[in-house]
Enzyme design. Structure first.
Site, short mmCIF file in Angstrom:
data_model
loop_
_atom_site.label_atom_id
_atom_site.label_comp_id
_atom_site.label_asym_id
_atom_site.label_seq_id
_atom_site.Cartn_x
_atom_site.Cartn_y
_atom_site.Cartn_z
CG LEU A 101 -1.92 -1.16 1.24
CD1 LEU A 101 -2.76 -1.13 2.51
CD2 LEU A 101 -2.85 -1.09 0.03
CG ASP A 109 -23.92 -40.84 -17.96
OD1 ASP A 109 -23.23 -41.46 -18.78
OD2 ASP A 109 -23.43 -40.14 -17.05
CG ASP A 119 -21.99 -36.95 -15.22
OD1 ASP A 119 -22.20 -37.83 -16.07
OD2 ASP A 119 -20.86 -36.62 -14.85
P1 ADQ Z 1 0.08 -4.60 5.63
O1 ADQ Z 1 1.33 -4.55 6.41
O2 ADQ Z 1 -1.17 -4.35 6.36
O3 ADQ Z 1 0.06 -5.99 4.87
P2 ADQ Z 1 1.22 -2.75 3.61
O4 ADQ Z 1 0.77 -2.78 2.21
O5 ADQ Z 1 2.59 -3.20 3.90
O6 ADQ Z 1 0.11 -3.51 4.45
O7 ADQ Z 1 1.00 -1.28 4.18
C1 ADQ Z 1 1.45 -0.90 5.43
C2 ADQ Z 1 0.56 0.17 5.99
O8 ADQ Z 1 1.15 0.69 7.18
C3 ADQ Z 1 0.36 1.35 5.05
O9 ADQ Z 1 -0.99 1.70 5.02
C4 ADQ Z 1 1.21 2.48 5.66
O10 ADQ Z 1 0.66 3.75 5.55
C5 ADQ Z 1 1.29 2.11 7.11
N1 ADQ Z 1 2.61 2.48 7.58
C6 ADQ Z 1 3.76 2.11 7.04
N2 ADQ Z 1 4.78 2.66 7.70
C7 ADQ Z 1 4.29 3.38 8.68
C8 ADQ Z 1 4.85 4.17 9.71
N3 ADQ Z 1 6.15 4.29 9.87
N4 ADQ Z 1 4.03 4.76 10.55
C9 ADQ Z 1 2.72 4.62 10.41
N5 ADQ Z 1 2.14 3.91 9.46
C10 ADQ Z 1 2.90 3.27 8.61
C11 ADQ Z 1 -0.82 -6.82 4.07
C12 ADQ Z 1 0.07 -7.35 2.94
C13 ADQ Z 1 0.32 -6.29 1.90
C14 ADQ Z 1 -1.00 -5.73 1.40
C15 ADQ Z 1 -1.87 -5.28 2.57
C16 ADQ Z 1 -3.25 -4.88 2.13
O11 ADQ Z 1 1.28 -7.85 3.45
O12 ADQ Z 1 1.06 -6.83 0.81
O13 ADQ Z 1 -0.73 -4.60 0.60
O14 ADQ Z 1 -2.03 -6.32 3.53
O15 ADQ Z 1 -3.92 -5.93 1.50
#
Ligand code: ADQ
Length: 731
Positions: A377, A499, A680
């Site tokens: 993300l 069948d 089937d």
């Molecule tokens: P996640 O760890 O939930 O994993 P990821 O895609 O790694 O999702 O995103 C991490 C989230 O944490 C982001 O929304 C980001 O903003 C937040 N974040 C990151 N660093 C931060 C910080 N220092 N302080 C505060 N917030 C922070 C799982 C899967 C991923 C997939 C997601 C969603 O492992 O591959 O993308 O679910 O399906």
């Protein structure tokens, strides 16, 4: 009332307590899902069930009441777990077995029996809690790898519930997944859902392949027709809360300026990851080091800001990784820093949202190079934060996000030189080009945000339910059965066209098991001893096999899909004048494929040739079957033949032979006012189509058909036949 129940390991609110007996604290959980979905679930009258993040051992009864009450204000309900459960289920099975395996780190798997046992019991605990709040009107949406057994556990308790499952991490290829000792249980667990969502097409493909190869269950265009329900596997690439990252506010502006002033007027490469070996943090630090080697002109002009969010530090691999990162950053900074400049700014902590957003905004480049990532993300958030469209995203091809963000600079995270090249490209990219690339991606992120994602998933779940309802409407119910029995009773001349494989007996790969059993022989005996009945078995099997099985019964047989007919007490005769001269042309082709596909074999019937590949490696066989079909198609038209693509077989036969024609031929000599046909597979569709409108036609298995009705199983067919014999419907 209709209600949505979201179930995930963690709730969007985390409960924490500092020292013993200090007051409980309630904070928003970090992570894409909880923050993203929080607005959605409020608008959907949803209840969110999950673990609140604190072990129950640390809570008194009144704390638990307090938690239940406080969470209920936000539409949440807790599943309380003991410290032992958290250790063995969450840290144990989830993070020491599933996480490394699904991210292609099988050598990091630490497996203990107690992990699996606790995973099962905790999933059961979730099922008990969810069942308390669910009835058949509710939709349950289960999230992620911590709860893969839950859909089936729920299905067992709530047969009609609408259950969705979404996997947030990659689903690995079959070769990796098959290593898991509990692979069957996990697949069966997931298949309890009606809709199964993944981020990318590859994950869907890998999942369906594992289902096919491990459970032997086939799918068609992502649909699996299980005995009692329909399951669909599909792609739903998760979006982000776009508004939140593109927001304009004085507070954010001030914070952005503040961060910019502190970092100074240099180019910023940003890296944001949770501490995890899947994120490729070491590799990207090494690449940055090499980049500085290769580009001394950037010394003092570029810095990397690397944020590592602490995570799972109770696991050895994570602690080791942390030490390695610390050491590597120390080395690079020690080697290169000047009094005015450090190449790397390292923050090992979680950041408040405003600070994170400010960092996204001031950064020129986001370097996101996981070795594996379900989606990622951060890549999407970085782009969404770019209000003026400037900035370059360097993204690993191993992140699910790369499937959607094709305009980014895509790299192989294992190729240090490629990352170095990408950094050079990014630093030299014209602003116009940056904006052009980002505009397309940002547009997509705005349109397909997390709400759209969730609404899409819910919509697809509705569609599956509607399809299931349509198919269930075709199921043979008590009233129709009564009607059939009534007209059977009234008729003095009845024809039953049945069948064999998949209709009277279940499919099996061993010929012994396919033999008619005692119960079936008794049914056929009783039906055929009634003078008013003309019973005929219609099958693709050879006439010799069918003769061996049924010759001493008073029934007719149609063999080889209709090439041969045997009336009671008579000899076999062909339906049309058929030749088999074509075999000398076709057989050598099949033999070539038999040799090239170990496990496959040829069956020769009098008027057809069959290539069986059930026992061959399924991937190779699927490929060969396609090749063979293409090759055969070049010959068959000229020779007046037809290639049939059956259940793990390819059959070549005379184009004029089909079960429908044979069934009509059979009927031609009988003056009947009751016809029942049951089959089937697609060869039986010809029978259903050929028969007169008044005939009762029944397909075994869910799925659309030219038959009027469906029944679910061979057992249902046998019950119906028994009911015809007894003249009574069993309720
Ligand atoms: P996640 O760890 O939930 O994993 P990821 O895609 O790694 O999702 O995103 C991490 C989230 O944490 C982001 O929304 C980001 O903003 C937040 N974040 C990151 N660093 C931060 C910080 N220092 N302080 C505060 N917030 C922070 C799982 C899967 C991923 C997939 C997601 C969603 O492992 O591959 O993308 O679910 O399906």
């Amino acid at each position: 009332m209709k209600r949505l129940i979201i179930v995930s390991n963690r709730l969007p609110i985390t409960v924490a307590r500092g020292k013993k007996d200090s007051p409980l604290e309630f904070r928003s959980s970090i992570g894409g899902l909880s923050t993203g979905l929080s607005s959605f679930y409020r608008s959907y009258n949803a209840l969110w069930i999950g673990w609140p993040g604190i072990a129950v051992d640390r809570l008194k009864e009144k704390d638990k009441d307090n938690i239940v009450e406080r969470l209920s204000r936000d539409g949440c309900y807790p599943v309380f777990l003991t410290q032992r459960e958290v250790d063995n289920y969450y840290h144990g099975f989830c993070n020491n077995v599933l996480w490394p395996l699904f991210h292609y780190f099988p050598s990091y798997v630490v497996n203990k029996n107690v992990f699996w046992e606790t995973y099962k019991s905790v999933n059961q605990k979730f099922a008990d809690t969810v069942a308390e709040f669910t009835d058949k009107n509710n939709t349950v949406w289960v999230h992620d790898y911590q709860l893969m057994l839950l859909p089936d556990m729920l299905r067992k308790r709530l047969e009609d519930a609408r259950i969705g499952f979404f996997l947030h991490i990659p689903f690995p290829s079959y070769e990796i997944f098959r290593m898991l000792p509990y692979r069957k249980e996990i697949l069966k667990g997931i298949l309890g859902a009606n809709l199964i969502g993944f981020h990318t097409y590859d994950y869907v493909r890998y999942f369906l392949e594992s289902v096919r190869r491990i459970l032997g269950i086939d799918s068609n265009l992502g649909y699996i027709y299980d005995k009692k329900h329909i399951i669909k596997a599909d792609i739903f690439p998760i979006g982000i809360n776009f508004e939140k990252f593109s927001v304009e506010s004085t507070e954010i502006e001030n914070e952005t300026e503040n961060v910019r002033n502190r970092i100074g007027d240099i180019k910023v490469i940003l890296s944001v990851d949770r501490l995890d070996y899947t994120k490729g943090i070491i590799q990207k630090l090494q690449a940055f080091d090499r980049f500085l080697d290769r580009n001394p002109k950037y010394i003092g002009k570029v810095a990397m800001v690397i944020i590592v969010v602490p995570s799972r530090t109770n696991i050895g691999h994570y602690r080791a990784l942390k030490n390695e990162i610390d050491e590597l950053i120390g080395n690079i900074n020690g080697k290169r820093s000047t009094f005015k400049w450090s190449p790397i700014h390292y923050l090992y902590r979680s950041l408040p949202f405003e600070r994170l957003l400010a960092l996204y905004r001031i950064s020129d480049i986001a370097l996101i190079t996981p070795l594996r990532d379900g989606m990622n993300l951060v890549a999407k958030e970085f782009l969404a934060s770019k209000r003026d469209g400037r900035g370059v995203l360097i993204l690993s091809e191993m992140a699910g996000a790369a499937q959607e963000l094709g305009e980014a600079v895509i790299v192989n995270p294992n190729d240090t030189n490629e990352i170095v090249d990408a950094l050079e490209i990014a630093l030299n990219m014209q602003e116009k080009e940056q904006v052009k690339r980002n505009r397309t991606m940002i547009g997509r992120l705005r349109r397909y945000d997390i709400i759209k994602w969730a609404v899409d998933f819910m919509g697809a779940l509705d569609e599956v339910e509607k399809l299931q309802e349509r198919l269930f409407m075709r199921l043979l119910n008590l009233n129709i059965k009564r009607k059939i029995i009534e007209s059977y009773r009234k008729s003095n001349n009845r024809v039953l066209i049945l069948d064999y494989d998949g209709t009277l007996v279940n499919f099996s790969s061993s010929p012994e098991e396919a033999r008619p059993d005692r119960e079936l022989l008794e049914i056929l005996e009783k039906l055929s001893s009634d003078k008013r009945n003309s019973v005929v078995i219609i099958s693709g099997r050879s006439k010799d096999t069918l003769s061996e099985w049924f010759d001493n019964l008073n029934i007719g047989i149609i063999a080889e899909h209709g090439a041969w007919i045997k009336c009671v007490g008579r000899d076999w005769q062909t339906i049309e004048p058929l030749t088999s001269e074509w075999k000398s042309v076709i057989k050598p082709i099949l033999e070539l494929y038999e040799d090239r596909t170990p496990g496959s074999f040829i069956e020769e019937k009098e008027f057809s040739l069959v290539w069986h590949y059930r026992r061959a490696d399924s991937k190779l066989a699927a490929l060969r079957a396609m090749e063979l079909k293409n090759t055969l198609l070049e010959y068959v038209t000229n020779l007046g033949l037809e290639v049939m693509d059956g259940n793990k077989i390819l059959e070549v036969k005379d184009a004029g032979v089909d079960k429908g024609r044979a069934a009509l031929k059979w009927l031609a000599n009988i003056d009947t006012n009751f016809v029942l046909a049951i089959g089937d597979d697609y060869t039986d569709e010809n029978v259903f189509e050929a028969l007169p409108e008044s005939a009762y036609t029944i397909k075994v298995g869910l799925g659309f058909s030219k038959a009027k009705y469906n029944v679910i199983s061979v057992e249902d067919v046998r019950s119906l036949l028994k009911e015809l014999i007894s003249g009574r419907v069993t309720e």
